[in-house]
Motif scaffolding. Structure first.
Motif, PDB file in Angstrom:
ATOM      1  N   UNK A  59       0.763  -1.276   0.110  1.00  0.00           N
ATOM      2  CA  UNK A  59       0.040   0.110  -0.075  1.00  0.00           C
ATOM      3  C   UNK A  59       0.869   1.351   0.020  1.00  0.00           C
ATOM      4  N   UNK A  60       1.233   1.811  -1.158  1.00  0.00           N
ATOM      5  CA  UNK A  60       2.080   3.076  -1.246  1.00  0.00           C
ATOM      6  C   UNK A  60       1.772   4.091  -0.401  1.00  0.00           C
ATOM      7  N   UNK A  61       2.633   4.935  -0.009  1.00  0.00           N
ATOM      8  CA  UNK A  61       2.429   6.346   0.939  1.00  0.00           C
ATOM      9  C   UNK A  61       2.678   7.191   0.050  1.00  0.00           C
ATOM     10  N   UNK A  62       1.442   8.051  -0.516  1.00  0.00           N
ATOM     11  CA  UNK A  62       1.684   9.164  -1.233  1.00  0.00           C
ATOM     12  C   UNK A  62       2.645  10.037  -0.802  1.00  0.00           C
ATOM     13  N   UNK A  63       3.314  10.941  -1.651  1.00  0.00           N
ATOM     14  CA  UNK A  63       4.335  11.923  -1.390  1.00  0.00           C
ATOM     15  C   UNK A  63       5.566  11.324  -0.724  1.00  0.00           C
ATOM     16  N   UNK A  64       5.759  10.160  -0.673  1.00  0.00           N
ATOM     17  CA  UNK A  64       7.033   9.476  -0.302  1.00  0.00           C
ATOM     18  C   UNK A  64       7.388   8.475  -1.043  1.00  0.00           C
ATOM     19  N   UNK A  65       8.122   8.802  -2.119  1.00  0.00           N
ATOM     20  CA  UNK A  65       8.568   7.704  -3.128  1.00  0.00           C
ATOM     21  C   UNK A  65       9.186   6.430  -2.644  1.00  0.00           C
ATOM     22  N   UNK A  66       8.906   5.505  -2.861  1.00  0.00           N
ATOM     23  CA  UNK A  66       9.467   4.053  -2.284  1.00  0.00           C
ATOM     24  C   UNK A  66       8.733   3.606  -1.018  1.00  0.00           C
ATOM     25  N   UNK A  67       8.059   4.539  -0.320  1.00  0.00           N
ATOM     26  CA  UNK A  67       7.504   4.278   1.023  1.00  0.00           C
ATOM     27  C   UNK A  67       6.108   3.578   0.776  1.00  0.00           C
ATOM     28  N   UNK A  68       5.895   2.331   1.518  1.00  0.00           N
ATOM     29  CA  UNK A  68       4.738   1.758   1.577  1.00  0.00           C
ATOM     30  C   UNK A  68       4.204   1.046   2.920  1.00  0.00           C
ATOM     31  N   UNK A  69       3.101   0.420   3.148  1.00  0.00           N
ATOM     32  CA  UNK A  69       2.861  -0.320   4.398  1.00  0.00           C
ATOM     33  C   UNK A  69       2.360  -1.631   3.523  1.00  0.00           C
ATOM     34  N   UNK A  70       2.555  -2.520   4.495  1.00  0.00           N
ATOM     35  CA  UNK A  70       2.400  -4.167   4.147  1.00  0.00           C
ATOM     36  C   UNK A  70       1.660  -4.556   5.304  1.00  0.00           C
ATOM     37  N   UNK A  71       0.427  -5.443   5.231  1.00  0.00           N
ATOM     38  CA  UNK A  71      -0.379  -5.995   6.193  1.00  0.00           C
ATOM     39  C   UNK A  71      -0.508  -7.323   5.971  1.00  0.00           C
ATOM     40  N   UNK A  72      -0.538  -8.234   6.923  1.00  0.00           N
ATOM     41  CA  UNK A  72      -0.719  -9.692   6.818  1.00  0.00           C
ATOM     42  C   UNK A  72      -1.270 -10.320   8.194  1.00  0.00           C
ATOM     43  N   UNK A  73      -2.607 -10.900   7.996  1.00  0.00           N
ATOM     44  CA  UNK A  73      -3.095 -11.399   8.934  1.00  0.00           C
ATOM     45  C   UNK A  73      -3.458 -12.664   8.814  1.00  0.00           C
ATOM     46  N   UNK A  74      -2.811 -13.797   9.859  1.00  0.00           N
ATOM     47  CA  UNK A  74      -3.083 -15.058   9.879  1.00  0.00           C
ATOM     48  C   UNK A  74      -4.120 -15.427  11.066  1.00  0.00           C
ATOM     49  N   UNK A  75      -5.461 -15.852  10.730  1.00  0.00           N
ATOM     50  CA  UNK A  75      -6.192 -16.182  11.697  1.00  0.00           C
ATOM     51  C   UNK A  75      -6.868 -17.575  11.628  1.00  0.00           C
ATOM     52  N   UNK A  76      -7.325 -18.007  12.618  1.00  0.00           N
ATOM     53  CA  UNK A  76      -8.127 -19.239  12.992  1.00  0.00           C
ATOM     54  C   UNK A  76      -9.066 -19.367  11.479  1.00  0.00           C
ATOM     55  N   UNK A  77      -9.155 -20.392  10.939  1.00  0.00           N
ATOM     56  CA  UNK A  77     -10.235 -20.618  10.057  1.00  0.00           C
ATOM     57  C   UNK A  77     -11.637 -20.192  10.548  1.00  0.00           C
ATOM     58  N   UNK A  78     -12.510 -19.629   9.782  1.00  0.00           N
ATOM     59  CA  UNK A  78     -13.937 -19.170  10.072  1.00  0.00           C
ATOM     60  C   UNK A  78     -14.027 -18.094  10.899  1.00  0.00           C
ATOM     61  N   UNK A  79     -12.818 -17.616  11.513  1.00  0.00           N
ATOM     62  CA  UNK A  79     -12.909 -16.347  12.245  1.00  0.00           C
ATOM     63  C   UNK A  79     -12.935 -15.158  11.470  1.00  0.00           C
ATOM     64  N   UNK A  80     -13.578 -14.049  11.775  1.00  0.00           N
ATOM     65  CA  UNK A  80     -13.731 -12.873  11.054  1.00  0.00           C
ATOM     66  C   UNK A  80     -12.676 -12.015  11.587  1.00  0.00           C
ATOM     67  N   UNK A  81     -12.036 -11.376  10.621  1.00  0.00           N
ATOM     68  CA  UNK A  81     -10.896 -10.457  10.872  1.00  0.00           C
ATOM     69  C   UNK A  81     -11.496  -9.461  11.918  1.00  0.00           C
ATOM     70  N   UNK A  82     -12.489  -8.830  11.544  1.00  0.00           N
ATOM     71  CA  UNK A  82     -13.077  -7.772  12.394  1.00  0.00           C
ATOM     72  C   UNK A  82     -13.525  -8.029  13.771  1.00  0.00           C
ATOM     73  N   UNK A  83     -13.252  -9.311  14.086  1.00  0.00           N
ATOM     74  CA  UNK A  83     -13.660  -9.933  15.373  1.00  0.00           C
ATOM     75  C   UNK A  83     -12.347 -10.778  15.862  1.00  0.00           C
ATOM     76  N   UNK A  84     -11.167 -10.368  15.421  1.00  0.00           N
ATOM     77  CA  UNK A  84     -10.161 -11.286  15.665  1.00  0.00           C
ATOM     78  C   UNK A  84      -9.646 -11.333  17.205  1.00  0.00           C
ATOM     79  N   UNK A  85      -9.976 -10.205  17.959  1.00  0.00           N
ATOM     80  CA  UNK A  85      -9.699 -10.256  19.401  1.00  0.00           C
ATOM     81  C   UNK A  85     -10.398 -11.427  20.065  1.00  0.00           C
ATOM     82  N   UNK A  86     -11.346 -12.007  19.477  1.00  0.00           N
ATOM     83  CA  UNK A  86     -11.778 -13.341  20.084  1.00  0.00           C
ATOM     84  C   UNK A  86     -11.147 -14.643  19.666  1.00  0.00           C
ATOM     85  N   UNK A  87     -10.573 -14.160  18.472  1.00  0.00           N
ATOM     86  CA  UNK A  87      -9.858 -15.323  17.750  1.00  0.00           C
ATOM     87  C   UNK A  87      -9.027 -16.346  18.626  1.00  0.00           C
TER      88      UNK A  87
END
Length: 195
Positions: A59-87
């Motif tokens: 996910x590039x960061x505008x106005x910062x050449x070469x800068x970006x974010x990267x997100x990776x979430x591994x969660x138990x099957x069938x769990x909703x990432x939006x409710x990950x705190x209960x996973x």
């Protein structure tokens, strides 16, 4: 929920505090990513398996050449990432690849302020919050811990760190094992793979 947890905790939100920085569109590239740093097989070694994966690779960061974010979430099957705190099992990594170590340091220090305020302000979503520095993890790191699942009273942990121009956060657990210890093991693994 984990996205809102991380955003609330300031890791993603704090990026907006660096002048001239904003999020761009997701793109594909051969640059390092969070899921590239810690694969599904790696994640299963830390929190057990099987695991589903949700990824925002670049996910590039505008106005910062070469800068970006990267997100990776591994969660138990069938769990909703939006409710990950209960996973029962989770490994969530957000990495910020910025344009300079100075900008990463600013973001880290702003995160310290945000988390300290959160630990010292009553918030019904976080029971018994605490913030503690973690020496020996990159240039600087701290862990924010709180009971976030009122049904189980399990204490979640979010570790925020930086090393040079790369920083981010790690939340990892395999209930009932201590989340802070699992998170430290994951962060040590990630730091060993950073350039």
């Amino acid at each position: 929920m984990i996205r809102s947890y991380v955003a609330l905790m300031g890791v993603v939100v704090v990026l907006g505090l660096v002048p001239g920085r904003s999020f761009g569109q997701i793109s594909q590239s051969s640059q390092p990513t969070a899921c590239g740093m810690i694969t599904r097989e790696d994640a299963q070694k830390f929190v057990g398996g099987p695991l589903d994966v949700k990824e925002q690779a670049i996910v590039p960061i505008n106005n910062a050449p070469g800068a970006y974010n990267s997100i990776c979430t591994y969660i138990a099957p069938g769990m909703d990432v939006e409710k990950a705190l209960t996973s029962p099992r989770l490994l969530d990594v957000t990495l910020h690849f910025l344009d300079s170590p100075e900008n990463m340091a600013v973001i880290y220090e702003n995160s310290v302020i945000t988390y300290t305020q959160l630990a010292n302000t009553p918030d019904p979503r976080f029971k018994n919050p605490s913030i503690n520095y973690l020496p020996g993890f990159g240039d600087k790191a701290f862990v924010f811990e709180a009971i976030t699942d009122p049904q189980s009273d399990y204490k979640s942990a979010l570790i925020v760190f930086y090393k040079g121009r790369i920083g981010g956060s790690v939340a990892a657990w395999k209930k009932p094992e201590p989340a802070s210890e699992t998170g430290k093991a994951v962060l040590k693994f990630i730091l060993s793979r950073l350039p």
